[in-house]
Design a protein around this motif. Structure first.
Motif, short mmCIF file in Angstrom:
data_model
loop_
_atom_site.label_atom_id
_atom_site.label_comp_id
_atom_site.label_asym_id
_atom_site.label_seq_id
_atom_site.Cartn_x
_atom_site.Cartn_y
_atom_site.Cartn_z
N ALA A 152 -3.84 -38.57 16.68
CA ALA A 152 -2.60 -38.05 16.88
C ALA A 152 -2.31 -37.58 18.24
CB ALA A 152 -2.30 -37.02 15.73
N VAL A 153 -1.52 -37.94 19.07
CA VAL A 153 -1.26 -37.36 20.30
C VAL A 153 0.30 -37.01 20.46
CG1 VAL A 153 -1.26 -37.70 22.91
CG2 VAL A 153 -3.08 -38.62 21.39
N LYS A 154 0.42 -35.73 20.79
CA LYS A 154 1.79 -35.20 20.83
C LYS A 154 1.90 -34.54 22.20
CE LYS A 154 3.79 -35.63 16.80
NZ LYS A 154 5.29 -36.06 16.85
N LEU A 155 3.28 -35.00 23.12
CA LEU A 155 3.22 -34.46 24.37
C LEU A 155 4.71 -33.86 24.37
CD1 LEU A 155 2.56 -33.92 27.32
CD2 LEU A 155 3.41 -36.07 27.85
N ASP A 156 5.00 -32.62 24.78
CA ASP A 156 6.13 -31.89 24.73
C ASP A 156 6.28 -31.27 26.28
OD1 ASP A 156 6.12 -28.92 24.57
OD2 ASP A 156 4.34 -29.76 23.50
N TRP A 157 7.51 -31.60 26.81
CA TRP A 157 8.01 -30.97 27.97
C TRP A 157 9.31 -30.39 28.12
CZ3 TRP A 157 8.12 -36.02 26.50
CH2 TRP A 157 9.61 -36.73 27.17
N THR A 158 9.41 -29.64 29.21
CA THR A 158 10.79 -29.15 29.78
C THR A 158 10.96 -29.17 30.97
OG1 THR A 158 10.83 -27.77 27.41
CG2 THR A 158 12.70 -27.12 29.33
N TRP A 159 11.91 -29.56 31.43
CA TRP A 159 12.12 -29.60 32.98
C TRP A 159 13.51 -29.33 33.44
CZ3 TRP A 159 12.62 -34.73 36.47
CH2 TRP A 159 12.64 -34.39 37.53
N ASP A 160 13.54 -28.16 34.03
CA ASP A 160 14.75 -27.76 34.95
C ASP A 160 15.24 -28.66 36.06
OD1 ASP A 160 15.35 -25.91 32.83
OD2 ASP A 160 14.88 -24.09 34.03
N LEU A 161 16.10 -29.50 36.08
CA LEU A 161 16.05 -30.51 37.16
C LEU A 161 16.45 -29.69 38.42
CD1 LEU A 161 18.03 -33.43 35.14
CD2 LEU A 161 15.66 -33.20 35.73
N PRO A 162 16.02 -30.25 39.63
CA PRO A 162 16.39 -29.33 40.81
C PRO A 162 17.88 -29.25 40.94
CG PRO A 162 14.61 -31.20 41.08
CD PRO A 162 15.27 -31.46 39.82
N LYS A 163 18.07 -27.93 41.63
CA LYS A 163 19.57 -27.95 42.11
C LYS A 163 19.87 -28.49 43.32
CE LYS A 163 19.71 -23.72 39.08
NZ LYS A 163 20.14 -22.28 39.09
N ALA A 164 21.15 -28.67 43.42
CA ALA A 164 21.51 -29.21 44.47
C ALA A 164 22.33 -28.14 45.23
CB ALA A 164 22.62 -30.29 44.49
N SER A 165 22.18 -27.87 46.62
CA SER A 165 22.89 -26.83 47.34
C SER A 165 24.04 -27.37 47.95
CB SER A 165 21.92 -26.37 48.42
OG SER A 165 21.00 -25.59 47.77
N THR A 166 25.33 -27.59 47.10
CA THR A 166 26.48 -28.23 47.80
C THR A 166 27.47 -27.32 48.81
OG1 THR A 166 27.67 -27.72 45.80
CG2 THR A 166 26.24 -29.59 45.68
N GLY A 167 27.17 -25.93 48.45
CA GLY A 167 28.12 -25.11 49.10
C GLY A 167 29.51 -25.17 48.43
N ASN A 168 29.83 -25.95 47.39
CA ASN A 168 31.01 -26.01 46.74
C ASN A 168 30.85 -25.81 45.41
OD1 ASN A 168 33.16 -27.94 45.19
ND2 ASN A 168 33.92 -28.06 47.07
N SER A 169 31.76 -24.65 44.92
CA SER A 169 31.66 -24.40 43.54
C SER A 169 31.66 -25.39 42.40
CB SER A 169 32.68 -23.18 43.19
OG SER A 169 33.91 -23.55 43.48
N VAL A 170 32.75 -26.29 42.59
CA VAL A 170 32.94 -27.42 41.59
C VAL A 170 31.97 -28.35 41.71
CG1 VAL A 170 34.71 -29.33 41.18
CG2 VAL A 170 35.75 -27.28 42.09
#
Length: 534
Positions: A353-371
């Motif tokens: 029985a093999v279980k793998l769990d993960w959580t990844w905060d995806l990289p943020k993009a520096s857009t300079g635009n709030s929208v």
């Protein structure tokens, strides 16, 4: 034509009492060694019914001199009829096998709760049980990076009420189930009807209480990169578990014995009530605390704490579980040794029985635009991946001509196995998952040679994933969008196999689907959610 009704209704109102107390101590023997030990005391009173309307068959109480007799089959004027064994009265053929009136005690051997020295819970009691516990933790090098831990404990529990004690309500002498043949509505309430042999249940009178001993030993080490690896052995031994054993089985070969031929039709044997050692009962199932099970496993886990936007966990269990019975109400063989016939892999056994769990905060993009930042950032991907071995499966069989193999309705045969049924994965197809040719029809008068299980069913290869998007609103207020995907890659996962062989009169296997997949687990399921959090 016929009407059957129980003579009484039993209201199941059970009571159970338990008193438990414990003493424990935690001792930090040194700066690196901690010990924890104690004792738990269990005073478990047997379950009982408030009205005492329980009964139990007891072999020691059964009196052969009070045994009932059955209406026997005879042929008169070339017509098959029943005959009272004492009076000789001729009776309708439908009453063959019924208990002859005026003979013996229909409740012979039945003990009533709360009467004649029988305890309300049918067994005397368990007394105080002792459950010692011990555990330790050692910081091996004193630097907080490597730890050794271990523990052992004994745990007790009563037999399951719904699977055991409910069977003792509604038995003789409290309840009878007479059958009236060819009656009328006018005479229904004044007709006695006929009583046929019924099943009975008995409770073993020993004071053995079901218990489990759990133990473990593990080594834990911090390998760096915020990751801790744990390697451990975990075991569990269950003893005095309940099983059902039939003490009134039809002997092997009874249907083949010429002495058991039906005098009204010599080409066929007498019906089963005439072939049992204890006349007047069908199966008498004794609940006995005699089963056991064993579980041993190697367990490896790795856990990385959340750092640099990533965390993950990996768990691998390599185990084996053996047992005589998977549940409290499972019956073991009455005519073959349970060690030979019933001991094998439990239904819960999964080699890997093999279980793998993960959580990844995806990289943020520096857009300079709030929208753009609001749309592109604050995404997170997480999931659970499972790889699990299939469950153990046994091979069953039938015959096109209903061939009697063992000569006893109390003991069926298993197939004969001539070799390994396991097929290499490279050779498996949708319709051929194991070697079907190694299973053959057992010879008449034998029990077959196969174990309870021979193959494994389909395993699990599953990916569940979740994509979330945080939508900040104001300070502590935020929205969250969730896309959840179960079986995300829509991978076909088969669930069951056709494990039922079918043999013709010549012993040839004729089930065309034998070894074929029968069903699958659910396909990909998507779920969308919008959550407001504050």
């Amino acid at each position: 034509n016929s009407y059957t009704e129980a003579s009484a209704r039993i209201i199941n109102s059970f009571r159970q009492h338990a008193v438990e107390w414990f003493a424990q101590d935690l001792w930090r023997a040194t700066s690196r060694l901690t010990l924890e030990y104690g004792m738990r005391f269990h005073l478990l009173q047997p379950i009982f019914m408030r009205s005492n309307e329980l009964s139990s068959f007891d072999l020691g109480t059964y009196d052969p001199a009070q045994a009932v007799q059955l209406i026997r089959p005879v042929r008169i004027n070339n017509k098959r009829v029943g005959q009272h064994p004492v009076t000789g009265q001729i009776l309708p053929v439908t009453l063959i096998g019924a208990i002859a009136s005026g003979t013996g005690d229909v409740a012979n051997g039945m003990k009533v709760a709360g009467k004649g020295g029988t305890p309300r819970g049918l067994i005397p009691g368990y007394g105080v049980q002792f459950g010692p516990r011990f555990g330790f933790a050692l910081d091996v090098f004193g630097n907080g990076r490597t730890a050794v831990r271990g523990g052992i404990g004994i745990f007790y529990g009563r037999p399951n009420m719904s699977e055991n004690y409910l069977r003792f309500a509604g038995q003789q002498p409290w309840v009878e189930n007479p059958t009236l043949y060819f009656g009328t509505l006018k005479t229904l309430t004044t007709s006695a009807g006929s009583i046929f042999p019924q099943n009975a249940n008995g409770m073993d009178q020993s004071d053995r209480v079901p218990r489990v001993m759990n133990y473990s030993f593990s080594v834990q080490h911090n390998v760096g990169w915020n990751t801790v690896v744990d390697l451990g052995y975990v075991g569990s031994l269950a003893r005095n578990q309940m099983w059902l054993r039939n003490v009134n089985p039809i002997p092997l070969g009874a249907n083949f014995d010429p002495a058991n031929a039906d005098p009204s039709n010599p080409s066929t044997p007498l019906s089963s009530p005439f072939l049992r050692p204890i006349t007047g009962y069908n199966d008498i199932l004794m609940s006995e605390p005699a089963s056991s099970s064993n579980y041993h496993s190697l367990q490896v886990t790795a856990r990385r704490r959340f750092a640099q936007s990533v965390q993950f966990g990996l768990a691998w269990t390599w185990s084996k579980s053996m047992t005589y019975s998977n549940f409290d109400n499972n019956a073991v063989s009455a005519l073959a040794s349970p060690r030979y016939w019933n001991y094998g892999l439990s239904l819960f056994d999964r080699t890997h029985a093999v279980k793998l769990d993960w959580t990844w905060d995806l990289p943020k993009a520096s857009t300079g635009n709030s929208v753009a930042d609001y749309a592109l950032n604050h995404w997170q991907l997480s999931g659970i991946t499972s790889f699990i071995s299939g469950e153990p499966l046994g091979i069953t069989f039938t015959t096109v001509n209903s061939l009697d193999i063992t000569g006893s309705a109390s003991q069926g045969a298993r197939v004969d196995v001539t070799g390994s049924a396991v097929l290499p994965k490279s050779e498996r197809t949708f319709s051929r998952n194991f070697r079907t040719e190694v299973f053959q029809l057992p010879a008449r008068g034998t029990l077959g040679n196969s174990a309870p299980t021979q193959i494994r069913g389909p395993g699990i290869n599953n990916w569940d994933m979740v994509l979330t998007k945080e939508l900040p609103i104001h300070e502590q207020f935020r929205m969250q969008f969730r896309l959840e995907a179960y079986n995300a890659f829509n991978h076909t996962q088969f669930a069951t196999l056709d494990t039922a062989a079918r043999f013709d009169a010549a012993g040839k296997q004729v089930n065309a689907r034998f070894g074929e997949f029968l069903s699958s687990r659910p396909p990909r399921t998507l779920q969308f959610a919008l959550r407001f959090m504050f």
